[in-house]
Design a protein around this motif. Structure first.
Motif, PDB file in Angstrom:
ATOM      1  N   PHE A   1      49.463  20.557  13.184  1.00 58.77           N
ATOM      2  CA  PHE A   1      48.256  20.632  13.999  1.00 58.77           C
ATOM      3  C   PHE A   1      47.802  19.248  14.438  1.00 58.77           C
ATOM      4  CE2 PHE A   1      48.224  24.626  11.785  1.00 58.77           C
ATOM      5  CZ  PHE A   1      47.701  25.519  12.702  1.00 58.77           C
ATOM      6  N   ASN A   2      47.113  19.235  15.551  1.00 60.82           N
ATOM      7  CA  ASN A   2      46.388  18.073  16.020  1.00 60.82           C
ATOM      8  C   ASN A   2      44.909  18.438  15.876  1.00 60.82           C
ATOM      9  OD1 ASN A   2      45.920  15.575  17.165  1.00 60.82           O
ATOM     10  ND2 ASN A   2      47.265  15.927  18.905  1.00 60.82           N
TER      11      ASN A   2
ATOM     12  N   PHE B   1      40.865  12.203  17.983  1.00 63.53           N
ATOM     13  CA  PHE B   1      41.937  13.066  17.508  1.00 63.53           C
ATOM     14  C   PHE B   1      42.561  12.451  16.268  1.00 63.53           C
ATOM     15  CE2 PHE B   1      41.857  15.047  21.688  1.00 63.53           C
ATOM     16  CZ  PHE B   1      42.236  16.359  21.410  1.00 63.53           C
ATOM     17  N   ALA B   2      43.065  13.312  15.386  1.00 64.83           N
ATOM     18  CA  ALA B   2      43.768  12.851  14.194  1.00 64.83           C
ATOM     19  C   ALA B   2      44.938  13.782  13.925  1.00 64.83           C
ATOM     20  CB  ALA B   2      42.837  12.833  12.993  1.00 64.83           C
ATOM     21  N   SER B   3      46.063  13.187  13.609  1.00 60.12           N
ATOM     22  CA  SER B   3      47.251  13.943  13.239  1.00 60.12           C
ATOM     23  C   SER B   3      48.253  12.963  12.661  1.00 60.12           C
ATOM     24  CB  SER B   3      47.853  14.639  14.460  1.00 60.12           C
ATOM     25  OG  SER B   3      48.952  15.429  14.080  1.00 60.12           O
ATOM     26  N   ASN B   4      49.207  13.461  11.911  1.00 58.13           N
ATOM     27  CA  ASN B   4      50.336  12.633  11.537  1.00 58.13           C
ATOM     28  C   ASN B   4      51.322  12.772  12.689  1.00 58.13           C
ATOM     29  OD1 ASN B   4      53.057  12.056  10.600  1.00 58.13           O
ATOM     30  ND2 ASN B   4      52.057  11.638   8.659  1.00 58.13           N
ATOM     31  N   LEU B   5      51.246  11.855  13.636  1.00 56.34           N
ATOM     32  CA  LEU B   5      52.042  11.972  14.856  1.00 56.34           C
ATOM     33  C   LEU B   5      53.539  11.975  14.580  1.00 56.34           C
ATOM     34  CD1 LEU B   5      50.002   9.751  17.333  1.00 56.34           C
ATOM     35  CD2 LEU B   5      50.272  12.236  17.391  1.00 56.34           C
TER      36      LEU B   5
ATOM     37  N   ILE C   1      46.061  14.203   5.169  1.00 56.24           N
ATOM     38  CA  ILE C   1      44.916  14.210   6.074  1.00 56.24           C
ATOM     39  C   ILE C   1      43.820  14.965   5.334  1.00 56.24           C
ATOM     40  CG2 ILE C   1      43.965  14.900   8.305  1.00 56.24           C
ATOM     41  CD1 ILE C   1      46.801  14.820   9.445  1.00 56.24           C
ATOM     42  N   GLN C   2      42.665  14.314   5.162  1.00 55.23           N
ATOM     43  CA  GLN C   2      41.593  14.865   4.347  1.00 55.23           C
ATOM     44  C   GLN C   2      40.238  14.544   4.965  1.00 55.23           C
ATOM     45  OE1 GLN C   2      41.555  13.214   0.371  1.00 55.23           O
ATOM     46  NE2 GLN C   2      40.362  14.913  -0.439  1.00 55.23           N
ATOM     47  N   SER C   3      39.293  15.469   4.805  1.00 55.90           N
ATOM     48  CA  SER C   3      37.927  15.210   5.269  1.00 55.90           C
ATOM     49  C   SER C   3      37.244  14.261   4.295  1.00 55.90           C
ATOM     50  CB  SER C   3      37.144  16.517   5.396  1.00 55.90           C
ATOM     51  OG  SER C   3      37.038  17.136   4.137  1.00 55.90           O
ATOM     52  N   ASN C   4      36.489  13.325   4.824  1.00 49.85           N
ATOM     53  CA  ASN C   4      35.714  12.403   3.986  1.00 49.85           C
ATOM     54  C   ASN C   4      34.349  12.974   3.647  1.00 49.85           C
ATOM     55  OD1 ASN C   4      37.553  10.223   3.965  1.00 49.85           O
ATOM     56  ND2 ASN C   4      36.921   9.712   6.026  1.00 49.85           N
TER      57      ASN C   4
ATOM     58  N   LEU D   1      38.112  20.804  15.720  1.00 54.41           N
ATOM     59  CA  LEU D   1      38.857  21.754  16.530  1.00 54.41           C
ATOM     60  C   LEU D   1      40.325  21.475  16.234  1.00 54.41           C
ATOM     61  CD1 LEU D   1      36.976  21.503  19.953  1.00 54.41           C
ATOM     62  CD2 LEU D   1      36.712  23.242  18.176  1.00 54.41           C
ATOM     63  N   ALA D   2      41.078  22.522  15.966  1.00 57.56           N
ATOM     64  CA  ALA D   2      42.496  22.370  15.635  1.00 57.56           C
ATOM     65  C   ALA D   2      43.341  23.085  16.671  1.00 57.56           C
ATOM     66  CB  ALA D   2      42.770  22.943  14.248  1.00 57.56           C
ATOM     67  N   ILE D   3      44.473  22.469  17.003  1.00 56.26           N
ATOM     68  CA  ILE D   3      45.424  23.085  17.921  1.00 56.26           C
ATOM     69  C   ILE D   3      46.814  22.954  17.323  1.00 56.26           C
ATOM     70  CG2 ILE D   3      45.595  20.971  19.318  1.00 56.26           C
ATOM     71  CD1 ILE D   3      46.118  22.841  21.760  1.00 56.26           C
ATOM     72  N   HIS D   4      47.538  24.064  17.291  1.00 61.75           N
ATOM     73  CA  HIS D   4      48.896  24.056  16.766  1.00 61.75           C
ATOM     74  C   HIS D   4      49.781  23.234  17.693  1.00 61.75           C
ATOM     75  CE1 HIS D   4      52.856  25.479  15.485  1.00 61.75           C
ATOM     76  NE2 HIS D   4      52.254  25.756  14.326  1.00 61.75           N
ATOM     77  N   LYS D   5      50.771  22.569  17.120  1.00 60.85           N
ATOM     78  CA  LYS D   5      51.611  21.673  17.919  1.00 60.85           C
ATOM     79  C   LYS D   5      52.344  22.392  19.046  1.00 60.85           C
ATOM     80  CE  LYS D   5      55.588  21.633  14.833  1.00 60.85           C
ATOM     81  NZ  LYS D   5      56.393  20.772  13.982  1.00 60.85           N
ATOM     82  N   ILE D   6      52.742  23.635  18.837  1.00 62.16           N
ATOM     83  CA  ILE D   6      53.428  24.373  19.908  1.00 62.16           C
ATOM     84  C   ILE D   6      52.487  24.557  21.094  1.00 62.16           C
ATOM     85  CG2 ILE D   6      54.433  26.602  20.556  1.00 62.16           C
ATOM     86  CD1 ILE D   6      55.556  26.723  17.662  1.00 62.16           C
ATOM     87  N   ASP D   7      51.254  24.974  20.810  1.00 63.99           N
ATOM     88  CA  ASP D   7      50.269  25.134  21.879  1.00 63.99           C
ATOM     89  C   ASP D   7      49.932  23.791  22.520  1.00 63.99           C
ATOM     90  OD1 ASP D   7      50.007  27.925  21.595  1.00 63.99           O
ATOM     91  OD2 ASP D   7      48.551  27.672  19.977  1.00 63.99           O
ATOM     92  N   PHE D   8      49.817  22.761  21.691  1.00 62.08           N
ATOM     93  CA  PHE D   8      49.485  21.429  22.200  1.00 62.08           C
ATOM     94  C   PHE D   8      50.557  20.950  23.178  1.00 62.08           C
ATOM     95  CE2 PHE D   8      49.544  16.767  21.877  1.00 62.08           C
ATOM     96  CZ  PHE D   8      48.242  16.487  22.262  1.00 62.08           C
ATOM     97  N   TYR D   9      51.813  21.010  22.762  1.00 60.24           N
ATOM     98  CA  TYR D   9      52.880  20.522  23.629  1.00 60.24           C
ATOM     99  C   TYR D   9      53.074  21.403  24.859  1.00 60.24           C
ATOM    100  CZ  TYR D   9      53.954  16.847  20.352  1.00 60.24           C
ATOM    101  OH  TYR D   9      53.867  15.734  19.560  1.00 60.24           O
TER     102      TYR D   9
END
Length: 191
Positions: free
Chosen positions: A49-50, A80-84, A97-100, A106-114
């Protein structure tokens, strides 16, 4: 402001966009509320996810064998945050990746993102912006931190994340800057 309004404003800063394209983009994102310290991605898992931060903050970090955290990035509002590397290569993530803090994303799956990057000029611009900012930040951190004094590192970090000192614990900021918490406490009063 509705959660998706922030993302739309972010996109509109980068590219002109029609309502139809906005609707397509927003249909691919899911709204999530996170608890403080909630882990989104663990080291050793794929990052699929992104994430776009609406409020709160995320951190990307690795844990050394001795238990020390090495923080690479903080994402506060409208970032935006992701492990690119994992997202792009489909390899497992080398970091968490953790909330502080309590956060909304908002999250988007990589397939949808690309897929959106391919069909939406606005999302193509967003992706390019993400990659360019990641590269620039990485380069500046590498080269500047090698020769910078601790106070200069702190000034640089605050310049790019003005709310860092008021929102992120000193221990985490020190890890990000590659200094000790004691050094950070000592130099904070000098900026």
């Amino acid at each position: 402001m509705k959660p998706f309004d922030q993302l739309v404003a972010y996109i509109k800063e980068l590219h002109t966009i029609e309502e139809e394209e906005i609707d397509l983009i927003l249909s691919k994102f899911s709204h999530q509320k996170l608890k403080r310290n909630q882990i989104l991605v663990r080291e050793g898992e794929p990052c699929n996810f992104n994430y776009f931060v609406l409020n709160g903050s995320l951190r990307l970090y690795k844990i050394k064998e001795d238990g020390q955290e090495l923080i690479r990035y903080f994402a506060l509002e409208n970032k935006f945050a992701s492990n690119l590397t994992s997202l792009i290569t489909n390899e497992i993530s080398q970091e968490y990746i953790q909330s502080n803090e309590t956060s909304e994303i908002l999250a988007i799956h990589k397939i949808d993102f690309y897929n959106l990057v391919e069909v939406s000029p606005a999302m193509n611009k967003v992706y390019r912006n993400i990659l360019e900012n990641a590269y620039i930040t990485s380069q500046k951190r590498i080269y500047n931190f090698q020769g910078m004094e601790a106070i200069e590192r702190l000034k640089w970090a605050v310049k790019y994340n003005p709310n860092l000192l008021s929102r992120i614990p000193n221990k985490m900021i020190a890890s990000y800057l590659g200094i000790t918490p004691f050094t950070l406490s000592r130099i904070k009063s000098k900026i």
